[in-house]
Write a protein that holds these residues in place. Sequence first.
Motif, short mmCIF file in Angstrom:
data_model
loop_
_atom_site.label_atom_id
_atom_site.label_comp_id
_atom_site.label_asym_id
_atom_site.label_seq_id
_atom_site.Cartn_x
_atom_site.Cartn_y
_atom_site.Cartn_z
N ARG A 135 0.65 65.96 15.44
CA ARG A 135 0.99 65.38 16.75
C ARG A 135 1.46 63.93 16.59
N ASP A 136 0.75 63.17 15.75
CA ASP A 136 1.14 61.78 15.51
C ASP A 136 2.52 61.70 14.87
N LEU A 137 2.79 62.62 13.93
CA LEU A 137 4.08 62.64 13.25
C LEU A 137 5.22 62.88 14.24
N THR A 138 5.04 63.81 15.16
CA THR A 138 6.08 64.13 16.15
C THR A 138 6.42 62.89 16.99
N LYS A 139 5.38 62.21 17.47
CA LYS A 139 5.62 61.02 18.29
C LYS A 139 6.20 59.88 17.46
N LEU A 140 5.72 59.74 16.24
CA LEU A 140 6.19 58.67 15.36
C LEU A 140 7.67 58.84 15.02
N LYS A 141 8.09 60.08 14.77
CA LYS A 141 9.50 60.34 14.44
C LYS A 141 10.41 59.94 15.61
N LYS A 142 9.95 60.25 16.82
CA LYS A 142 10.75 59.88 18.00
C LYS A 142 10.82 58.37 18.16
N ASP A 143 9.67 57.69 18.00
CA ASP A 143 9.63 56.23 18.18
C ASP A 143 10.44 55.51 17.11
N VAL A 144 10.38 55.99 15.87
CA VAL A 144 11.16 55.37 14.79
C VAL A 144 12.65 55.59 15.03
N ALA A 145 13.01 56.78 15.52
CA ALA A 145 14.43 57.06 15.82
C ALA A 145 14.95 56.12 16.89
N LEU A 146 14.14 55.86 17.93
CA LEU A 146 14.55 54.93 18.98
C LEU A 146 14.69 53.52 18.43
N LEU A 147 13.78 53.13 17.55
CA LEU A 147 13.86 51.81 16.95
C LEU A 147 15.08 51.70 16.03
N GLU A 148 15.41 52.81 15.37
CA GLU A 148 16.57 52.82 14.48
C GLU A 148 17.86 52.57 15.26
N VAL A 149 17.91 53.06 16.51
CA VAL A 149 19.11 52.86 17.32
C VAL A 149 19.42 51.38 17.46
N ARG A 150 18.35 50.55 17.50
CA ARG A 150 18.54 49.10 17.61
C ARG A 150 19.42 48.56 16.47
N THR A 151 19.31 49.18 15.30
CA THR A 151 20.11 48.71 14.15
C THR A 151 21.60 48.97 14.35
N LEU A 152 21.93 49.86 15.30
CA LEU A 152 23.35 50.16 15.57
C LEU A 152 23.95 49.18 16.57
N LEU A 153 23.10 48.35 17.17
CA LEU A 153 23.57 47.42 18.20
C LEU A 153 23.89 46.07 17.56
N ASN A 154 25.11 45.92 17.11
CA ASN A 154 25.51 44.66 16.48
C ASN A 154 26.77 44.08 17.12
N GLY A 155 27.03 44.48 18.37
CA GLY A 155 28.17 43.92 19.08
C GLY A 155 27.91 42.47 19.45
N GLU A 156 28.96 41.77 19.83
CA GLU A 156 28.88 40.33 20.07
C GLU A 156 27.83 39.97 21.12
N TYR A 157 27.70 40.80 22.16
CA TYR A 157 26.79 40.48 23.24
C TYR A 157 25.63 41.47 23.37
N ASP A 158 25.48 42.36 22.39
CA ASP A 158 24.49 43.44 22.50
C ASP A 158 23.07 42.94 22.72
N GLU A 159 22.72 41.81 22.16
CA GLU A 159 21.33 41.36 22.25
C GLU A 159 21.00 40.68 23.58
N ARG A 160 22.00 40.54 24.45
CA ARG A 160 21.80 39.83 25.73
C ARG A 160 21.03 40.67 26.75
N ASP A 161 20.53 39.96 27.78
CA ASP A 161 20.05 40.64 28.98
C ASP A 161 21.25 41.33 29.64
N ALA A 162 20.98 42.27 30.52
CA ALA A 162 22.07 43.02 31.16
C ALA A 162 22.07 42.80 32.67
N VAL A 163 23.26 42.82 33.24
CA VAL A 163 23.44 42.83 34.69
C VAL A 163 24.10 44.16 35.03
N VAL A 164 23.41 44.97 35.81
CA VAL A 164 23.89 46.32 36.15
C VAL A 164 24.31 46.35 37.62
#
Length: 373
Positions: free
Chosen positions: A102-131
């Motif tokens: 059970r821990d492995l299932t949740k951990l894999k999902k959480d690590v995958a979400l954290l990994e997505v952060r590594t794909l965010l390297n655009g000029e303004y990606d780290e900013r707050d957002a206005v929607v």
Amino acid sequence: MATDFETEIKQLRGTMASVREVTDLDRLQAQMTELEAQASAQDLWDDVDNAQRVTSALSRIKAEHDKVIGMDARIDDLEALVELGTEEGGQEGADVIQEAERDLTKLKKDVALLEVRTLLNGEYDERDAVVTIRAGAGGVDAADFAEMLMRMYLRWAERHGYPTTVLDTSYAEEAGLKSATFEVKAPYAFGTLGIEAGTHRLVRISPFDNQGRRQTSFAAVEVIPLIESTDSIEIPETDLKVDVFRSSGPGGQSVNTTDSAVRMTHIPTGTVVSMQNEKSQIQNRAAALRVLQSRLLLLKKAEEDAARKEMAGDVKASWGEQMRSYVLHPYQMVKDLRTGHEVGSTSAVLDGEIDDFIDAGIRWKRGQEKSEG
């Protein structure tokens, strides 16, 4: 089939190594040390705006740092749990292994979400957002859909503990919203939510149609990075037209009795920003100017990107159009038309469970950028 914990844990550690490299924990630690020194200064609150900037930045950077460290600790704990279950044997050992799965299932999902952060390297990606969400075609159903989308994003932010501030709401006459604008204050909020920009489509039996007919309606989502004082977007006063009016709520009910709401128009581009969340006209004017600067900053970047693509002979349309369908009748499904990701639990999605859509969208966008580059 028994879980191959050794392989799974090895893959998790490999992913986290990439995350740590991109996150650069040494850099974050240095920033934390510098901000902690500023935060401990006796005269910090002499300048309230600067104090809030320092404490907010410190809180975010510490949260980002701790999230990576905490994920490494969770992998260590999982490994220890597997070793314990293996050593125990028998029913007790089997129960421990089941807990580890059970821990492995949740951990894999959480690590995958954290990994997505590594794909965010655009000029303004780290900013707050206005929607900004605007009702499109579909009459009162579109206005209701706009309000549903606003609630979805606010619930998503709430689930993650991200602070939000509603800057402006324009209510429709019968139900829902003509438009709404809000800030999401979180590390990489723009990079994360930017994938949500585009046209959203709702298909359902209209609750506003007394004949119970099926209705298709649309709403547009705009996501821009929040301007910072270091950005060089100067707007001459002669380029601005500022109107003041009285704030109002649903059904025209007065929110206050003074003309404190502000509508700001950038004359050269025709860009319009309305703001009525703050109590005073001065505060609303400052907030409107900040959002206007953010939109012009993104517009400037889009023009530069378009010019580069034109020189390269690239005439492909924007990726953000007609990006997701929410079908409530005759079946239940939410489908992203770019990534193909779909789920049947429409109520969960509209209650803010959109991480899988965001994850798939960010990965898809990065794939598009690589193929174009």
